[in-house]
Design a protein around this motif. Sequence first.
Motif, PDB file in Angstrom:
ATOM      1  N   MET A  45       0.844  -1.183   0.000  1.00 26.24           N
ATOM      2  CA  MET A  45       0.000   0.000   0.000  1.00 26.24           C
ATOM      3  C   MET A  45       0.880   1.233   0.000  1.00 26.24           C
ATOM      4  N   SER A  46       0.595   2.183  -0.873  1.00 25.01           N
ATOM      5  CA  SER A  46       1.392   3.406  -0.928  1.00 25.01           C
ATOM      6  C   SER A  46       0.966   4.361   0.163  1.00 25.01           C
ATOM      7  N   VAL A  47       1.933   4.962   0.809  1.00 22.25           N
ATOM      8  CA  VAL A  47       1.647   5.869   1.911  1.00 22.25           C
ATOM      9  C   VAL A  47       1.140   7.195   1.382  1.00 22.25           C
ATOM     10  N   THR A  48       0.078   7.681   1.968  1.00 16.39           N
ATOM     11  CA  THR A  48      -0.430   9.003   1.639  1.00 16.39           C
ATOM     12  C   THR A  48       0.322  10.011   2.488  1.00 16.39           C
ATOM     13  N   ARG A  49       1.183  10.801   1.858  1.00 10.25           N
ATOM     14  CA  ARG A  49       2.133  11.612   2.611  1.00 10.25           C
ATOM     15  C   ARG A  49       1.642  13.015   2.919  1.00 10.25           C
ATOM     16  N   LYS A  50       0.550  13.395   2.334  1.00  5.83           N
ATOM     17  CA  LYS A  50       0.040  14.728   2.658  1.00  5.83           C
ATOM     18  C   LYS A  50      -1.433  14.647   2.946  1.00  5.83           C
ATOM     19  N   PRO A  51      -1.959  15.511   3.789  1.00  7.92           N
ATOM     20  CA  PRO A  51      -3.352  15.454   4.133  1.00  7.92           C
ATOM     21  C   PRO A  51      -4.215  15.648   2.900  1.00  7.92           C
ATOM     22  N   ARG A  52      -5.342  14.932   2.862  1.00 12.56           N
ATOM     23  CA  ARG A  52      -6.279  15.148   1.788  1.00 12.56           C
ATOM     24  C   ARG A  52      -6.948  16.494   1.984  1.00 12.56           C
ATOM     25  N   SER A  53      -7.131  17.224   0.939  1.00  8.17           N
ATOM     26  CA  SER A  53      -7.846  18.477   1.021  1.00  8.17           C
ATOM     27  C   SER A  53      -8.765  18.596  -0.155  1.00  8.17           C
ATOM     28  N   ALA A  54      -9.751  19.462  -0.037  1.00 10.60           N
ATOM     29  CA  ALA A  54     -10.729  19.608  -1.098  1.00 10.60           C
ATOM     30  C   ALA A  54     -10.074  20.070  -2.382  1.00 10.60           C
ATOM     31  N   ALA A  55      -8.925  20.789  -2.290  1.00  8.43           N
ATOM     32  CA  ALA A  55      -8.262  21.312  -3.477  1.00  8.43           C
ATOM     33  C   ALA A  55      -7.243  20.338  -4.047  1.00  8.43           C
ATOM     34  N   ALA A  56      -6.917  19.286  -3.316  1.00 12.43           N
ATOM     35  CA  ALA A  56      -5.835  18.408  -3.730  1.00 12.43           C
ATOM     36  C   ALA A  56      -6.187  17.587  -4.958  1.00 12.43           C
ATOM     37  N   LEU A  57      -7.425  17.140  -5.083  1.00 11.49           N
ATOM     38  CA  LEU A  57      -7.827  16.280  -6.182  1.00 11.49           C
ATOM     39  C   LEU A  57      -9.074  16.835  -6.846  1.00 11.49           C
ATOM     40  N   ALA A  58      -9.014  16.993  -8.161  1.00 14.24           N
ATOM     41  CA  ALA A  58     -10.190  17.453  -8.903  1.00 14.24           C
ATOM     42  C   ALA A  58     -11.238  16.350  -8.924  1.00 14.24           C
ATOM     43  N   ARG A  59     -12.483  16.748  -8.832  1.00 13.50           N
ATOM     44  CA  ARG A  59     -13.555  15.763  -8.868  1.00 13.50           C
ATOM     45  C   ARG A  59     -13.753  15.254 -10.289  1.00 13.50           C
ATOM     46  N   LEU A  60     -14.306  14.072 -10.398  1.00 13.68           N
ATOM     47  CA  LEU A  60     -14.467  13.412 -11.674  1.00 13.68           C
ATOM     48  C   LEU A  60     -15.710  13.902 -12.405  1.00 13.68           C
ATOM     49  N   SER A  61     -15.726  13.668 -13.711  1.00 12.77           N
ATOM     50  CA  SER A  61     -16.968  13.876 -14.450  1.00 12.77           C
ATOM     51  C   SER A  61     -17.994  12.864 -13.959  1.00 12.77           C
ATOM     52  N   ALA A  62     -19.265  13.169 -14.134  1.00 12.47           N
ATOM     53  CA  ALA A  62     -20.318  12.291 -13.631  1.00 12.47           C
ATOM     54  C   ALA A  62     -20.210  10.872 -14.192  1.00 12.47           C
ATOM     55  N   PRO A  63     -19.996  10.687 -15.509  1.00 13.31           N
ATOM     56  CA  PRO A  63     -19.900   9.309 -16.018  1.00 13.31           C
ATOM     57  C   PRO A  63     -18.742   8.517 -15.414  1.00 13.31           C
TER      58      PRO A  63
END
Length: 424
Positions: free
Chosen positions: A3-21
């Motif tokens: 398992m890869s370590v998540t090295r930084k806190p998740r934030s709302a700006a960290a990952l763009a949300r996906l398209s609905a499909p």
Amino acid sequence: MTMSVTRKPRSAAALARLSAPLAITCFVVVGLSYVTNAMDRQVFSVLLPGIQKEYGFDLSQGGLLSTIFTLGIGVAGIPGSYLLNRFSRKSVIIVGIAIYSIFTLLTALSVSFGDMFVYRALSGVGEAIQNAALFSAVGAYFFRQRALAVGSLNFAYGLGAFIGPRFGGQLEAISGQWRTPFYVFAALGLAFAVIITVVVTKRFTEQAEQGHDATAADERLFAHMPERLYNRNVVVLGIVSAVVGVSVYGYLGLYPTFLQTVHHFSVVESGTAVGMYGFGALMGIPAGLLGDRVNQRWILIVSLVAGSVIGFLLFNGPGTPVAQNWLSFLEGTVGSGLLFTNTYSAMQRSVRPHFIGRVSGFFVSAWYLPSALAGYLFASLHNGFGWGGASIVQLSLVPFIGVIALFFLDMRRVSNAKVASLEH
């Protein structure tokens, strides 16, 4: 598999949300993996009479083996939630699937009660790890419709719980071997571990819980919420979870044995009847929609009372296949559709967003840990009071402990998942 370590806190700006499909595609894939999870965990009780015959297990031993996998689920629930703080949810989901699939395979290779006991319990560890990560990921991504999202996953569980017992019974009938379903279901689980690795993106699984990095305006949305994880509402809902788990798994653990020994159902007929519980669990989606709109305390109280009546009729009512199929369907509708969905979502709504992962782990432990002895308890009650008496105690009276507890639930301290500003 690492398992890869998540090295930084998740934030709302960290990952763009996906398209609905694409989001729907990811959800369908992880949902189908949960179908396989449910198939795996629900098939054992249908195969139990054949296992007892081969190994010479008595009813108490068989009842314990039927539900001991929930010990693994319960024990691993809280540690599993802490894994989510260190590793990616996607990795935790994949490793969880691999663990329960391997121990399902080993169950078919058991040589005694002792090693089968261990394999069954450890399969529950994998199921718990997948459960905590899966519900945390989906609950975070679909924060605004959290109850509906949980209900949709419960729909997937219901589909697997419906298919698994009947399909497993047919595999045993065709092959003449109770081991065959375990081989097939283990292979399906490992296949989904590979599919998720390839298909599901971390932009789906690793989204931050909405409000995790809230602005001052957003913080006001949670000002009424308790600051502690283990607050009054979480404790109350934990009691409800334990009560429902003991009742439901008392039924699930030995119901096929009851049907095959008392009403002389075939293995396929008993598999169909217990599978109807899974069909009732498909009501998770309307139950989630209801939970997003109606006071969940009253949903839970009415469901507990209804479940106590249905539990009585299952073991004291008519014994025809049609009647038992309908009663098992109603048990699934109440136990898994209404109670599981709304207890889980209400518990998530009882904490601030940054506690979502940890409270998901607590729910898993509260629901499944007491369930580990449910089959053994039901068998012990059967030895003293018969099938009917055992059902009165465990399926009809125990749920009222939860009813009493729910009167201490403070709905003023529960978040509203429909707040528009929380949706991206």
